[in-house]
Write an enzyme that holds these catalytic residues in place. Sequence first.
Site, PDB file in Angstrom:
ATOM      1  N   HIS A 159       0.804  -1.222   0.000  1.00  0.00           N
ATOM      2  CA  HIS A 159       0.000   0.000   0.000  1.00  0.00           C
ATOM      3  C   HIS A 159       0.838   1.273   0.000  1.00  0.00           C
ATOM      4  O   HIS A 159       0.392   2.321  -0.451  1.00  0.00           O
ATOM      5  CB  HIS A 159      -1.040  -0.042   1.119  1.00  0.00           C
ATOM      6  CG  HIS A 159      -2.161  -0.944   0.744  1.00  0.00           C
ATOM      7  ND1 HIS A 159      -2.202  -2.260   1.116  1.00  0.00           N
ATOM      8  CD2 HIS A 159      -3.225  -0.747  -0.066  1.00  0.00           C
ATOM      9  CE1 HIS A 159      -3.271  -2.824   0.583  1.00  0.00           C
ATOM     10  NE2 HIS A 159      -3.909  -1.931  -0.143  1.00  0.00           N
ATOM     11  N   GLU A 199     -11.367 -10.811  -5.500  1.00  0.00           N
ATOM     12  CA  GLU A 199      -9.935 -10.845  -5.162  1.00  0.00           C
ATOM     13  C   GLU A 199      -9.577 -12.109  -4.403  1.00  0.00           C
ATOM     14  O   GLU A 199      -8.429 -12.301  -4.009  1.00  0.00           O
ATOM     15  CB  GLU A 199      -9.521  -9.580  -4.396  1.00  0.00           C
ATOM     16  CG  GLU A 199     -10.360  -9.249  -3.195  1.00  0.00           C
ATOM     17  CD  GLU A 199      -9.964  -7.920  -2.544  1.00  0.00           C
ATOM     18  OE1 GLU A 199      -8.882  -7.387  -2.814  1.00  0.00           O
ATOM     19  OE2 GLU A 199     -10.769  -7.416  -1.731  1.00  0.00           O
ATOM     20  N   ASP A 235      -4.629  -8.633  -4.607  1.00  0.00           N
ATOM     21  CA  ASP A 235      -4.864  -9.751  -3.704  1.00  0.00           C
ATOM     22  C   ASP A 235      -5.128 -11.045  -4.479  1.00  0.00           C
ATOM     23  O   ASP A 235      -4.671 -12.111  -4.074  1.00  0.00           O
ATOM     24  CB  ASP A 235      -6.039  -9.435  -2.768  1.00  0.00           C
ATOM     25  CG  ASP A 235      -5.586  -8.569  -1.603  1.00  0.00           C
ATOM     26  OD1 ASP A 235      -4.489  -8.831  -1.069  1.00  0.00           O
ATOM     27  OD2 ASP A 235      -6.295  -7.619  -1.235  1.00  0.00           O
ATOM     28  N   CYS A 255      -9.694  -2.967 -10.544  1.00  0.00           N
ATOM     29  CA  CYS A 255      -9.098  -1.837  -9.825  1.00  0.00           C
ATOM     30  C   CYS A 255      -7.756  -2.192  -9.193  1.00  0.00           C
ATOM     31  O   CYS A 255      -7.173  -1.389  -8.483  1.00  0.00           O
ATOM     32  CB  CYS A 255     -10.056  -1.292  -8.771  1.00  0.00           C
ATOM     33  SG  CYS A 255     -10.502  -2.513  -7.536  1.00  0.00           S
TER      34      CYS A 255
HETATM   35  C1  PEP Z   1      -6.581  -5.402  -4.869  1.00  0.00           C
HETATM   36  O1  PEP Z   1      -6.452  -6.269  -3.997  1.00  0.00           O
HETATM   37  O2  PEP Z   1      -6.278  -5.572  -6.054  1.00  0.00           O
HETATM   38  C2  PEP Z   1      -7.115  -4.078  -4.518  1.00  0.00           C
HETATM   39  C3  PEP Z   1      -7.431  -3.199  -5.439  1.00  0.00           C
HETATM   40  O3  PEP Z   1      -7.251  -3.781  -3.214  1.00  0.00           O
HETATM   41  P1  PEP Z   1      -6.035  -3.448  -2.219  1.00  0.00           P
HETATM   42  O4  PEP Z   1      -4.805  -3.245  -3.054  1.00  0.00           O
HETATM   43  O5  PEP Z   1      -6.421  -2.235  -1.467  1.00  0.00           O
HETATM   44  O6  PEP Z   1      -5.959  -4.685  -1.379  1.00  0.00           O
HETATM   45 MG    MG Z   2      -7.369  -6.102  -2.046  1.00  0.00          MG
END
Ligand code: PEP
Ligand code: MG
Length: 567
Positions: free
Chosen positions: A189, A429, A453, A500
């Site tokens: 993140h 995911e 994920d 996303c």
């Molecule tokens: C993902 O897991 O691809 C996602 C968009 O969520 P995050 O990266 O916040 O886990």
């Molecule tokens: Mg995620």
Amino acid sequence: MRKGMGVSQGIAIGPAMVYKTRVIELTHRMITVNDVESEKKKAEAAIAGAKAELQNILDALDPKKDRAKCDLIEVQIELAADPMLQSKVNQYIEVSYRNVGDAVILAAEDIAKQFDGFCNEYYRARAVDIRDIGERLAAQAFGIKRASLARMETPSIVFAKDISPSETVMMDKEKVLAFVTELGSQTSHTAILAKMLEIPAVVGVSVEGVMDGERTMVDGATGEVLVLPSDAELATYEKRRKNFLDKRASLKKLRALSATTTDGYTVELCINIADPRETAKIKEAGADGVGLFRTEFLYMDAKELPGEEEQFNAYKMAAVSAEGRPVVIRTLDIGGDKTLPYLPIPQEANPFLGYRAIRLCLDRPDIFKAQLRAILRASAFGRLEIMFPMIGSMNQLYRAKQVVEECKKELAGQNIPFDAKIPVGMMVEIPSAAAAAQLFAKASDFFSIGTNDLCQYALAVDRMNVKISDLYNHFNPGVLRLIRNTIRAANEAGIMARMCGEMAADAAAAPLLLGMGLNEFSMNPASLPYIKDKVRGTSMARAKDIAEKAMEMDSAIDIQNYLEDLQ
Ligand code: PEP
Ligand code: MG
């Protein structure tokens, strides 16, 4: 030259700032009875110094824009002046003959431990503040300059072992020219935030031996990091930086154009945000809306759980400033590498597989309902959509939707307006959900594929682990089959197939995903023009061909090479 993984493109040149989160340790140096009075005076001076330091930080903040940060600092000022802390410090000096630095650390730890034991989350969270104030006082007493990403004097390139997402949220975005960290990965993140903030970043590089103030250069695309570059190297990088900025400026011309293929097929391109103010970037990037609002950062930028009203204001701001374009709000996805100091989650062996996201929300209806009511209320002011993270079973999806229905009923009973037809969808995911996407498509208004994920779970590769990052590849044929099945299920059910995760920002992947039938790509705003350029340069017929060919190949590397060579 040091080489790591480039996770956020851009080139930065500037002085190094070596950032260490915890620099102060007990010295165990004892004092004599003759030193007691002078050490007590030093304690008083340290407290006054820390208060002045905090006041300076507070004065530099804008209370309207940075309310949460101001609150945090105000709490710390109060703690620094706390008589209980002062008397404990004096006790350590007078009775145990501890030097002033050790005395403040020990005194703060004693008080923090008492707060650790409270049942009330708010009080437990105070323990973090107290330990922090202990460190600040000790830094004053020892005369150590404490690094802070919240307030940097000179624009610098930050070198650190690791930077947590919450530290990234707090940092001074104007002054951090680039990040270089030993830990982290493409989808950690901290890297995701760096991309959103358009700060070049490289992870997986040793920061050993880098000294404060040394001239350094970072290329966030290639992962190259140079410490004390020669004049020739500097000239090369300056040129590279100019080319990068020129290319970015030329892509900005695409802003007003849609993402339409040469044979007339249009997809939506959206941005991922972590703060409602970033909604303004929709226009700047030439996007169609917000495909992912990671709401957990609202929670991370606060000192306690944000209430319904505070969240309502944030979501309303996003809804209004999107000016009629859709904003997909993801409900709280805490856990994994995102933690909240005031919401302690018991230590887990595998936090990414643990008590997190929708699992936690279904277990804590108080938290979940406050957020859902806030989103629903804000939906009266724009086009909002609700998205649940980490859905792994139909039962979870039904239960989460049930809570939405309960909130709607409550609001209707209170005569509070909301969009009764607000779309409610889920992230795909978890591999079991991707494999059974046909079932989920019947109960979900849309899918959004979270490749970050999905990849880590399908490949059993921790997305944070640098050592095995070569195993983490979204072009793995197994991962691609899960993605293809999810898109197919959405297309057949007539619901939106969105993505996303970071794969949506990978220009090499764009024709493949287009050919598979993806309807919406959502990503960091900086990558959006590159994807638009790619879509506009491809025909749907060719994209379908490309997808078919790629799916016949049996290794991630072959697929990646094939797609990259097409560029
Ligand atoms: C993902 O897991 O691809 C996602 C968009 O969520 P995050 O990266 O916040 O886990
Ligand atoms: Mg995620």
